[in-house]
Design a protein around this motif. Sequence first.
Motif, PDB file in Angstrom:
ATOM      1  N   TRP A   9       5.522   4.117   0.888  1.00  0.00           N
ATOM      2  CA  TRP A   9       5.043   2.752   0.713  1.00  0.00           C
ATOM      3  C   TRP A   9       5.161   1.997   2.032  1.00  0.00           C
ATOM      4  O   TRP A   9       6.003   2.293   2.867  1.00  0.00           O
ATOM      5  N   PHE A  10       4.323   0.971   2.173  1.00  0.00           N
ATOM      6  CA  PHE A  10       4.424   0.073   3.328  1.00  0.00           C
ATOM      7  C   PHE A  10       3.729  -1.240   2.972  1.00  0.00           C
ATOM      8  O   PHE A  10       3.022  -1.348   1.952  1.00  0.00           O
ATOM      9  N   CYS A  11       3.940  -2.250   3.787  1.00  0.00           N
ATOM     10  CA  CYS A  11       3.225  -3.511   3.616  1.00  0.00           C
ATOM     11  C   CYS A  11       2.724  -3.971   4.974  1.00  0.00           C
ATOM     12  O   CYS A  11       3.279  -3.584   6.015  1.00  0.00           O
ATOM     13  N   VAL A  12       1.665  -4.778   4.968  1.00  0.00           N
ATOM     14  CA  VAL A  12       1.108  -5.298   6.215  1.00  0.00           C
ATOM     15  C   VAL A  12       0.715  -6.755   6.029  1.00  0.00           C
ATOM     16  O   VAL A  12       0.339  -7.186   4.927  1.00  0.00           O
ATOM     17  N   VAL A  13       0.801  -7.504   7.113  1.00  0.00           N
ATOM     18  CA  VAL A  13       0.330  -8.893   7.137  1.00  0.00           C
ATOM     19  C   VAL A  13      -1.189  -8.876   7.296  1.00  0.00           C
ATOM     20  O   VAL A  13      -1.779  -7.822   7.571  1.00  0.00           O
ATOM     21  N   PRO A  14      -1.840 -10.037   7.117  1.00  0.00           N
ATOM     22  CA  PRO A  14      -3.311 -10.044   7.173  1.00  0.00           C
ATOM     23  C   PRO A  14      -3.904  -9.399   8.416  1.00  0.00           C
ATOM     24  O   PRO A  14      -4.948  -8.750   8.350  1.00  0.00           O
ATOM     25  N   GLU A  15      -3.235  -9.565   9.576  1.00  0.00           N
ATOM     26  CA  GLU A  15      -3.779  -8.987  10.801  1.00  0.00           C
ATOM     27  C   GLU A  15      -3.280  -7.561  11.050  1.00  0.00           C
ATOM     28  O   GLU A  15      -3.553  -6.979  12.089  1.00  0.00           O
ATOM     29  N   GLY A  16      -2.512  -7.018  10.106  1.00  0.00           N
ATOM     30  CA  GLY A  16      -1.888  -5.719  10.314  1.00  0.00           C
ATOM     31  C   GLY A  16      -2.863  -4.558  10.269  1.00  0.00           C
ATOM     32  O   GLY A  16      -3.981  -4.662   9.748  1.00  0.00           O
ATOM     33  N   ASN A  17      -2.388  -3.426  10.767  1.00  0.00           N
ATOM     34  CA  ASN A  17      -3.196  -2.211  10.827  1.00  0.00           C
ATOM     35  C   ASN A  17      -2.721  -1.249   9.739  1.00  0.00           C
ATOM     36  O   ASN A  17      -1.586  -0.760   9.775  1.00  0.00           O
ATOM     37  N   LEU A  18      -3.580  -0.974   8.777  1.00  0.00           N
ATOM     38  CA  LEU A  18      -3.211  -0.079   7.673  1.00  0.00           C
ATOM     39  C   LEU A  18      -2.904   1.336   8.146  1.00  0.00           C
ATOM     40  O   LEU A  18      -2.225   2.096   7.450  1.00  0.00           O
ATOM     41  N   PHE A  44      -3.365   8.995   4.671  1.00  0.00           N
ATOM     42  CA  PHE A  44      -4.424   8.012   4.471  1.00  0.00           C
ATOM     43  C   PHE A  44      -3.892   6.844   3.646  1.00  0.00           C
ATOM     44  O   PHE A  44      -3.273   7.036   2.591  1.00  0.00           O
ATOM     45  N   PRO A  45      -4.134   5.581   4.097  1.00  0.00           N
ATOM     46  CA  PRO A  45      -3.621   4.427   3.356  1.00  0.00           C
ATOM     47  C   PRO A  45      -4.447   4.136   2.109  1.00  0.00           C
ATOM     48  O   PRO A  45      -5.670   4.345   2.088  1.00  0.00           O
ATOM     49  N   MET A  46      -3.756   3.665   1.059  1.00  0.00           N
ATOM     50  CA  MET A  46      -4.440   3.256  -0.161  1.00  0.00           C
ATOM     51  C   MET A  46      -3.817   1.942  -0.616  1.00  0.00           C
ATOM     52  O   MET A  46      -2.625   1.879  -0.940  1.00  0.00           O
ATOM     53  N   VAL A  47      -4.606   0.887  -0.618  1.00  0.00           N
ATOM     54  CA  VAL A  47      -4.118  -0.439  -1.000  1.00  0.00           C
ATOM     55  C   VAL A  47      -3.837  -0.471  -2.494  1.00  0.00           C
ATOM     56  O   VAL A  47      -4.705  -0.086  -3.306  1.00  0.00           O
ATOM     57  N   ILE A  48      -2.641  -0.920  -2.862  1.00  0.00           N
ATOM     58  CA  ILE A  48      -2.292  -1.075  -4.268  1.00  0.00           C
ATOM     59  C   ILE A  48      -2.651  -2.480  -4.737  1.00  0.00           C
ATOM     60  O   ILE A  48      -3.312  -2.651  -5.753  1.00  0.00           O
ATOM     61  N   THR A  49      -2.218  -3.478  -3.973  1.00  0.00           N
ATOM     62  CA  THR A  49      -2.566  -4.856  -4.294  1.00  0.00           C
ATOM     63  C   THR A  49      -2.268  -5.754  -3.104  1.00  0.00           C
ATOM     64  O   THR A  49      -1.455  -5.412  -2.242  1.00  0.00           O
ATOM     65  N   THR A  50      -2.944  -6.895  -3.069  1.00  0.00           N
ATOM     66  CA  THR A  50      -2.635  -7.955  -2.115  1.00  0.00           C
ATOM     67  C   THR A  50      -1.971  -9.085  -2.877  1.00  0.00           C
ATOM     68  O   THR A  50      -2.477  -9.525  -3.923  1.00  0.00           O
ATOM     69  N   VAL A  51      -0.814  -9.540  -2.377  1.00  0.00           N
ATOM     70  CA  VAL A  51      -0.051 -10.601  -3.031  1.00  0.00           C
ATOM     71  C   VAL A  51      -0.066 -11.819  -2.120  1.00  0.00           C
ATOM     72  O   VAL A  51       0.220 -11.707  -0.920  1.00  0.00           O
ATOM     73  N   GLY A  52      -0.409 -12.984  -2.669  1.00  0.00           N
ATOM     74  CA  GLY A  52      -0.446 -14.168  -1.815  1.00  0.00           C
ATOM     75  C   GLY A  52      -0.720 -15.438  -2.584  1.00  0.00           C
ATOM     76  O   GLY A  52      -0.800 -15.452  -3.824  1.00  0.00           O
ATOM     77  N   ALA A 112       0.834  -1.204   0.000  1.00  0.00           N
ATOM     78  CA  ALA A 112       0.000   0.000   0.000  1.00  0.00           C
ATOM     79  C   ALA A 112       0.866   1.251   0.000  1.00  0.00           C
ATOM     80  O   ALA A 112       2.068   1.203   0.294  1.00  0.00           O
ATOM     81  N   VAL A 113       0.255   2.369  -0.345  1.00  0.00           N
ATOM     82  CA  VAL A 113       0.906   3.678  -0.250  1.00  0.00           C
ATOM     83  C   VAL A 113       0.095   4.527   0.714  1.00  0.00           C
ATOM     84  O   VAL A 113      -1.092   4.260   0.965  1.00  0.00           O
ATOM     85  N   ARG A 114       0.755   5.522   1.278  1.00  0.00           N
ATOM     86  CA  ARG A 114       0.068   6.429   2.198  1.00  0.00           C
ATOM     87  C   ARG A 114       0.113   7.838   1.600  1.00  0.00           C
ATOM     88  O   ARG A 114       1.186   8.380   1.351  1.00  0.00           O
ATOM     89  N   HIS A 115      -1.047   8.389   1.364  1.00  0.00           N
ATOM     90  CA  HIS A 115      -1.156   9.725   0.780  1.00  0.00           C
ATOM     91  C   HIS A 115      -1.873  10.639   1.767  1.00  0.00           C
ATOM     92  O   HIS A 115      -3.018  10.360   2.158  1.00  0.00           O
ATOM     93  N   LEU A 116      -1.187  11.701   2.156  1.00  0.00           N
ATOM     94  CA  LEU A 116      -1.746  12.630   3.143  1.00  0.00           C
ATOM     95  C   LEU A 116      -2.208  11.883   4.391  1.00  0.00           C
ATOM     96  O   LEU A 116      -3.276  12.158   4.945  1.00  0.00           O
TER      97      LEU A 116
END
Length: 279
Positions: free
Chosen positions: A107-116, A57-65, A51-55
Amino acid sequence: NIYNVTLLNYFTVRSQTLSGNGTSGGFTVNENASLELTCSTSFDDNNVVFAVRHLRFPMVITTVGYGLSGCVTEPIPPPYLSCSCVSRREYVCVIGAVTRARNGEVWFCVVPEGNLNDDFWDKTIVVTVGIISVYMVSPAGNTVSVIENTARQFRCETSAANPQAIVEWYKDNGTPYMTDDTEITTGKETDTSASGTLIVTIGKLTLTVQRNDHGVGVWCRATNGGAWLYSSSVALDVQFGPKKSDDGMYTCTATNQMTPTGSPGQTGNHSGTMHLNVQ
């Protein structure tokens, strides 16, 4: 207490880190180069979110799995991004060509239980953009008239780039080579102005001009990590009055040749004498 210790261990185990081009500090990248974003987890996970963070606020780009058919992405990544599954503890997305518009992108990434909304793992892309020009803004033109023993200001600017450039000033020694010109080390300062997410570097010089500077060229050069780039040179036209040794009598003679139609040629001349009294 046991509950707190268990909770702490749970969150420690479920952590994730994002690295760029193989290093945790690898988010500084040259313009148009690729950037490999690797999300590493400390526990087996079936997927991670990029995901990316704009102002803020998080915005998911894609989930990979991992899905039934192997490694999948949801939603399909944008054209600039390609993603893959290395293992259940490592997922990769590659930005094919990092443009200058991505400078400052988070940019950042999170695991399924992560907090965006948790920005602790955020990584900021820094795009290195080389300067492509440096030019003399002021004075304009090839020459500038300056009265002896007065100060004149010069100003150079670079093209928009990142990081800020270094600007140096020189006097032309009159040879065909710039390598033997004299660096000016006093009266200079550097400023910047923003151009979008990039930086325009402004070099300023205040030069007190002497009589022996007449005809000397002044120029600047700049770099922000690449090759030095050079501005044009401005020649000094130093204006000065007579000195005491110029005291004396001076004669000026003007002559012209006239050839009227149908008449013989005539030569005219006149002389005048003056006394220069230098105080």
